[in-house]
Design a protein around this motif. Structure first.
Motif, PDB file in Angstrom:
ATOM      1  N   PRO A   1       0.807  -1.230   0.000  1.00 54.02           N
ATOM      2  CA  PRO A   1       0.000   0.000   0.000  1.00 54.02           C
ATOM      3  C   PRO A   1       0.834   1.272   0.000  1.00 54.02           C
ATOM      4  N   ASP A   2       2.075   1.214   0.534  1.00 58.86           N
ATOM      5  CA  ASP A   2       2.916   2.404   0.516  1.00 58.86           C
ATOM      6  C   ASP A   2       3.627   2.585  -0.815  1.00 58.86           C
ATOM      7  N   GLY A   3       3.379   1.705  -1.794  1.00 60.55           N
ATOM      8  CA  GLY A   3       3.937   1.874  -3.121  1.00 60.55           C
ATOM      9  C   GLY A   3       5.241   1.149  -3.365  1.00 60.55           C
ATOM     10  N   HIS A   4       5.807   0.452  -2.371  1.00 63.24           N
ATOM     11  CA  HIS A   4       7.080  -0.237  -2.559  1.00 63.24           C
ATOM     12  C   HIS A   4       6.862  -1.611  -3.185  1.00 63.24           C
ATOM     13  N   LEU A   5       7.817  -1.991  -4.018  1.00 63.67           N
ATOM     14  CA  LEU A   5       7.773  -3.283  -4.683  1.00 63.67           C
ATOM     15  C   LEU A   5       8.106  -4.373  -3.666  1.00 63.67           C
ATOM     16  N   GLN A   6       7.240  -5.378  -3.556  1.00 60.29           N
ATOM     17  CA  GLN A   6       7.447  -6.451  -2.601  1.00 60.29           C
ATOM     18  C   GLN A   6       7.858  -7.756  -3.254  1.00 60.29           C
ATOM     19  N   LEU A   7       7.186  -8.134  -4.328  1.00 61.56           N
ATOM     20  CA  LEU A   7       7.398  -9.448  -4.929  1.00 61.56           C
ATOM     21  C   LEU A   7       7.297  -9.299  -6.442  1.00 61.56           C
TER      22      LEU A   7
ATOM     23  N   HIS B   1      13.982  -3.332  -3.674  1.00 62.17           N
ATOM     24  CA  HIS B   1      12.567  -3.069  -3.401  1.00 62.17           C
ATOM     25  C   HIS B   1      12.243  -1.579  -3.584  1.00 62.17           C
ATOM     26  N   PRO B   2      12.419  -1.065  -4.811  1.00 60.69           N
ATOM     27  CA  PRO B   2      12.186   0.368  -5.027  1.00 60.69           C
ATOM     28  C   PRO B   2      10.710   0.716  -4.898  1.00 60.69           C
TER      29      PRO B   2
ATOM     30  N   GLU C   1      -0.730   5.444 -12.191  1.00 63.86           N
ATOM     31  CA  GLU C   1      -2.143   5.574 -11.815  1.00 63.86           C
ATOM     32  C   GLU C   1      -2.780   4.202 -11.615  1.00 63.86           C
ATOM     33  N   ILE C   2      -2.413   3.246 -12.442  1.00 63.31           N
ATOM     34  CA  ILE C   2      -2.982   1.902 -12.310  1.00 63.31           C
ATOM     35  C   ILE C   2      -2.492   1.233 -11.029  1.00 63.31           C
ATOM     36  N   ILE C   3      -1.207   1.455 -10.675  1.00 60.41           N
ATOM     37  CA  ILE C   3      -0.681   0.890  -9.422  1.00 60.41           C
ATOM     38  C   ILE C   3      -1.396   1.497  -8.223  1.00 60.41           C
ATOM     39  N   ARG C   4      -1.609   2.810  -8.252  1.00 63.06           N
ATOM     40  CA  ARG C   4      -2.321   3.467  -7.147  1.00 63.06           C
ATOM     41  C   ARG C   4      -3.776   3.014  -7.068  1.00 63.06           C
ATOM     42  N   ALA C   5      -4.400   2.807  -8.203  1.00 64.67           N
ATOM     43  CA  ALA C   5      -5.793   2.345  -8.198  1.00 64.67           C
ATOM     44  C   ALA C   5      -5.902   0.960  -7.569  1.00 64.67           C
TER      45      ALA C   5
ATOM     46  N   GLY D   1      -4.503  -6.365   0.904  1.00 62.92           N
ATOM     47  CA  GLY D   1      -4.251  -4.925   0.859  1.00 62.92           C
ATOM     48  C   GLY D   1      -3.198  -4.528  -0.151  1.00 62.92           C
ATOM     49  N   ASN D   2      -2.470  -5.497  -0.692  1.00 60.20           N
ATOM     50  CA  ASN D   2      -1.474  -5.189  -1.708  1.00 60.20           C
ATOM     51  C   ASN D   2      -2.141  -5.094  -3.070  1.00 60.20           C
ATOM     52  N   GLY D   3      -1.337  -4.713  -4.075  1.00 59.73           N
ATOM     53  CA  GLY D   3      -1.820  -4.607  -5.439  1.00 59.73           C
ATOM     54  C   GLY D   3      -0.946  -5.417  -6.366  1.00 59.73           C
ATOM     55  N   LEU D   4      -1.571  -6.110  -7.314  1.00 64.65           N
ATOM     56  CA  LEU D   4      -0.843  -6.942  -8.268  1.00 64.65           C
ATOM     57  C   LEU D   4      -0.830  -6.238  -9.615  1.00 64.65           C
ATOM     58  N   LEU D   5       0.372  -6.102 -10.184  1.00 59.85           N
ATOM     59  CA  LEU D   5       0.531  -5.553 -11.537  1.00 59.85           C
ATOM     60  C   LEU D   5       0.925  -6.714 -12.451  1.00 59.85           C
ATOM     61  N   THR D   6       0.033  -7.058 -13.369  1.00 57.25           N
ATOM     62  CA  THR D   6       0.307  -8.134 -14.309  1.00 57.25           C
ATOM     63  C   THR D   6       0.543  -7.538 -15.684  1.00 57.25           C
ATOM     64  N   VAL D   7       1.621  -8.001 -16.339  1.00 53.96           N
ATOM     65  CA  VAL D   7       2.053  -7.443 -17.623  1.00 53.96           C
ATOM     66  C   VAL D   7       2.181  -8.590 -18.611  1.00 53.96           C
ATOM     67  N   LEU D   8       1.640  -8.409 -19.816  1.00 57.41           N
ATOM     68  CA  LEU D   8       1.681  -9.434 -20.842  1.00 57.41           C
ATOM     69  C   LEU D   8       2.142  -8.808 -22.152  1.00 57.41           C
TER      70      LEU D   8
END
Length: 779
Positions: A443-449, A468-469, A493-497, A527-534
């Protein structure tokens, strides 16, 4: 001159007498010397006894001279005893004071003149020594001439004791007065009874408790605080305490101030003086005890509901409570609490049942754990058991010397932990093996995994991700790799959403190297966010190719539509002409025909009819596949409709030597369908059944309707088909040859197309040698 014998004899006698006298004198002198020596020894002994005596004599002559022991000088603090009485005042803080010396002088003079004895007590100035003086007129044998004899006693210890006794007496009087005041002001009722057990003294709390006007009235009326219990009054119980000489304590209930109160009453015998008593109000204590018991029962009931085992050991190290999970974990019966099982016995029993870890020296281990009772802090241990069970044991010492033992079965938790570790490793392996590039942001915007494809997809340095930027730092690194660097803001914006707004959102970007990436932000339950890229570059190319093919197919479909329209005209027109000319020939328009000519014309008409039917089938099948089949639906009575179809083939059934059984009635219901097209589908099924059934066989047509669905069943008892033949007969391929060409023609595929055009279904079940059953279901 010569002496006569007589003279010599007299001289001898005289010498003998003289010698005897001398001898007698010597004996007498020796005796007196011994007496004198004895007297001197007695005098020295007497003087020594006087020196050691507790009293010292002092002779005061009439002229003021004094005789005494030097020990007296030490008592008076003087270096030596002076010669005169007046010199006992040594000055400089030694000897007697002036007033003491003046008083002593007057008393001595009076005794010398009047022979009156005197007594005097004084304290030597500058010391704590107290002296008592007793003076009398001295015996003339002691000191003639009217001297005074003064005996001086050192009673310092007696004086100190007397002073102490006086102080103790004064203190005792003060303490007694304070005690009386304390008893009077005490908040609890107190009283005193005489030997006859009658009240003699009560305090104000007693007066208030019995509701008397004052203590005198309470004593006069003998108002008792305690009611009669078991037939005995309070006075009788006090009498028993006095007679037995033992205190009696009891808990009774009485009324004070209009309320029933519990009192602890004590009667204390005071010997022959009487019996004292007091009453302590324990109503609040009893209430607290009742509340405590209720709380304890509620607590133990609550502990019984826990999944964690809890046991309480009292100060005597005996078990006082054990909830059901504890008894289940250690395999204890329900009577261990009533038996008061000791802690050491509990450990021994647990060892016998395999509920303790294996240790080399069990007695030492048991003694070590028994020391938990005296420990000042809680103890925690993990007990791996031989059966694979893992227990977490916590020992909490209690202020009363007891111990609370908590046992938690963590076997399942450890198994879940191992499963979780396996799942985490599986997740990591799954992430790394996915074709998509994945990254999880906090939630704080840092990369976890992230997986291994993420860095390569975006063209990033893998070592950068190890730090972990934050999302901002990651977007700064991604920007130069985009065809339009400003599109990096859209990724942010998508990561924040996904992380903050908890919304799913997607997008698409083009990289500088020409690749196209499609990405989406998905909120996760934690509570985390997943960014999937294809990487959809190949999909883009395929999509373009598909668009081109779709255009080509549309054009081909248009050509097919035009072809079907043309074929419908081109096929039907020649057939109609051939049939018309053949009918004219048959009618004799061109003249009479011979027998053989008429057969040829009839053959031509039969072929035209058959070819017309096949053309109709081909056109209908093509139109149905193209979605161009025209349908004119109307409300049809299912039984009448099926009866017409069956009668139209009555001749064919008879020629084939078959029998047909039509089952149904008006109760079969109605359907909304195109009578012509549905009739053709049912006709094809009947034709196939007639062709497949050997001579003497039977065909069954059954009509019914259930739950609003019309049902037409056509079954025969012919040769049947195996699975391969059935698949070929119901498929869209051309027949591949075989013994049953009619069954493998266009009839069944066309019937299926016609039924499905009515939103129905056609089901065919067939077995080699058992016949075929076709079922039409119509809504």
């Amino acid at each position: 001159m010569e002496l006569s014998p007589t003279m010599l004899a007299l001289l001898g006698l005289l010498l003998a007498a003289w010698t005897a006298a001398a001898a007698w004198m010597m004996i007498l002198g020796a005796g007196r010397a011994r007496k004198a020596e004895g007297s001197r020894k007695a005098a020295r002994r007497m003087a020594r006894m006087i020196d050691e005596a507790p009293a010292i004599p002092l002779i005061v002559r009439t002229d003021g001279r004094i005789e005494g022991s030097d020990r007296l000088a030490g008592w008076l603090g003087l270096p030596s005893l002076p010669r005169y009485l007046s010199e006992l005042d040594g000055g400089a803080g030694v000897g007697l004071s002036a007033s003491q010396l003046s008083e002593l002088t007057e008393l001595v003079k009076r005794a010398q003149k009047t022979a009156a004895p005197f007594q005097m007590a004084l304290t030597v100035p500058g010391s704590e020594r107290s002296l008592a003086m007793k003076g009398v007129l001295a015996d003339p044998q002691v000191s003639p001439g009217g001297a005074a004899l003064v005996w001086i006693f050192d009673f310092s210890e007696s004086e100190s004791e007397l002073t102490k006794l006086r102080e103790d007496a004064a203190r005792a009087r003060g303490d007694f007065a304070a005690l009386v005041g304390l008893i009077e002001a005490a908040p609890l009722p107190m009283w005193f009874r005489g030997p006859d057990a009658q009240l003699r003294l009560v305090n104000q709390a007693y007066v208030a408790a019995v509701g008397a006007a004052n203590s005198e009235a309470a004593v006069a009326e003998q108002l008792e605080l305690v009611e009669r219990v078991d037939g005995l009054t309070a006075a009788q119980v006090a009498k028993q305490a006095g007679d037995q000489g033992l205190p009696i304590e009891r808990i009774v209930t009485t009324t004070i101030g209009g309320e029933r109160r519990s009192l602890r009453v004590s009667d204390l015998p005071l010997g022959k003086e009487g019996v004292a008593g007091y009453a302590v109000d324990i109503e609040e204590m009893e209430e607290l005890a009742r509340e405590f018991r209720a709380f304890r029962d509620a607590q133990r009931s609550m502990l019984d509901q826990l999944s964690i085992g809890v046991a309480q050991f009292d100060g005597k190290r005996k078990i006082a409570f054990a909830n059901q999970p504890f008894r289940r974990i250690f395999k204890l019966n329900s009577g261990v609490v009533a038996q008061g099982l000791a802690f050491e016995q509990f450990l021994s029993g647990a060892r016998d049942t395999g509920r303790t870890p294996e240790v080399r020296d069990f007695p030492a281990w048991r003694s070590e754990h028994a020391g938990w009772f005296a420990s000042g802090e809680s103890k925690e241990e993990a007990w791996p058991l031989s059966d694979g069970t893992h227990l977490r044991i916590v020992g909490q010492p209690m202020p009363d010397g007891g111990l609370v033992l908590i046992a938690e079965d963590r076997t399942e938790q450890l198994a879940l932990s191992a499963t979780r570790d396996t799942l985490l490793r599986t997740r990591t392996a799954t992430f790394d093996s996915l074709f998509e590039a994945l990254a999880v942001f906090a939630p704080d915007g840092h990369l976890q995994l992230w997986n291994r494809s993420f860095a390569g997809t975006w063209g990033l340095d893998p070592e950068m991700l190890d730090a972990h930027p934050s999302a901002e730092e990651l977007l700064v690194a991604i920007g130069p790799n985009l065809a339009v660097p400003k599109q990096a803001e859209g990724i942010g914006e998508i990561i924040r959403a996904a992380t903050l707004d908890r919304r799913e959102k997607g997008g698409r970007v083009t990289l500088a190297d020409g690749r196209t990436l499609e990405f989406a932000g998905i909120p996760l339950p934690d509570g985390n966010g997943l960014l999937t890229v294809l990487d959809v570059t190949a999909n883009e190319q395929a999509e373009a190719a598909l668009r081109e093919r779709a255009v080509a197919l549309e054009e081909a479909d248009a050509v097919k539509t035009r072809f079907l329209a043309n074929m419908s005209y081109e096929f039907r027109t020649p057939l109609t002409s051939i049939g018309g000319f053949a009918e004219l020939l048959q009618a004799g328009v061109a003249g009479d025909l011979g027998e053989q000519g008429r057969e040829y014309v009839q053959a031509i008409l039969d072929s035209v009819a058959r070819l017309t039917e096949q053309v109709e089938n081909v056109l209908d099948l093509s139109q149905s596949e193209a979605g161009l089949l025209p349908l004119t639906k109307q409300d049809i009575d299912l039984f009448t409709f099926a009866t017409d179809i069956v009668r139209a083939r009555e001749q064919a059934v008879t020629d084939a030597g078959l029998s047909l059984d039509l089952r149904g009635s008006k109760a079969s219901g109605r359907v909304f369908a195109d009578a012509r097209q549905l009739g053709r589908a049912l006709g094809h099924l009947l034709d196939n059944a007639i062709a497949a059934t050997p001579r003497g066989g039977k065909i069954l047509v059954d009509l019914s309707k259930k739950d609003g669905v019309g049902r037409i069943v056509v079954s025969d008892y012919g040769r049947g088909m195996d699975q391969a033949e059935l698949a070929q007969a119901t498929g869209k391929l051309a027949p591949g040859g075989g013994s049953d060409e009619k069954r493998q023609g266009l009839g069944i595929p066309l019937a299926r197309q016609l039924v499905e055009a009515h939103d129905g279904t056609l089901e065919i079940v067939s077995r080699r040698g058992a016949g075929t059953t076709a079922t039409i279901l119509l809504p």
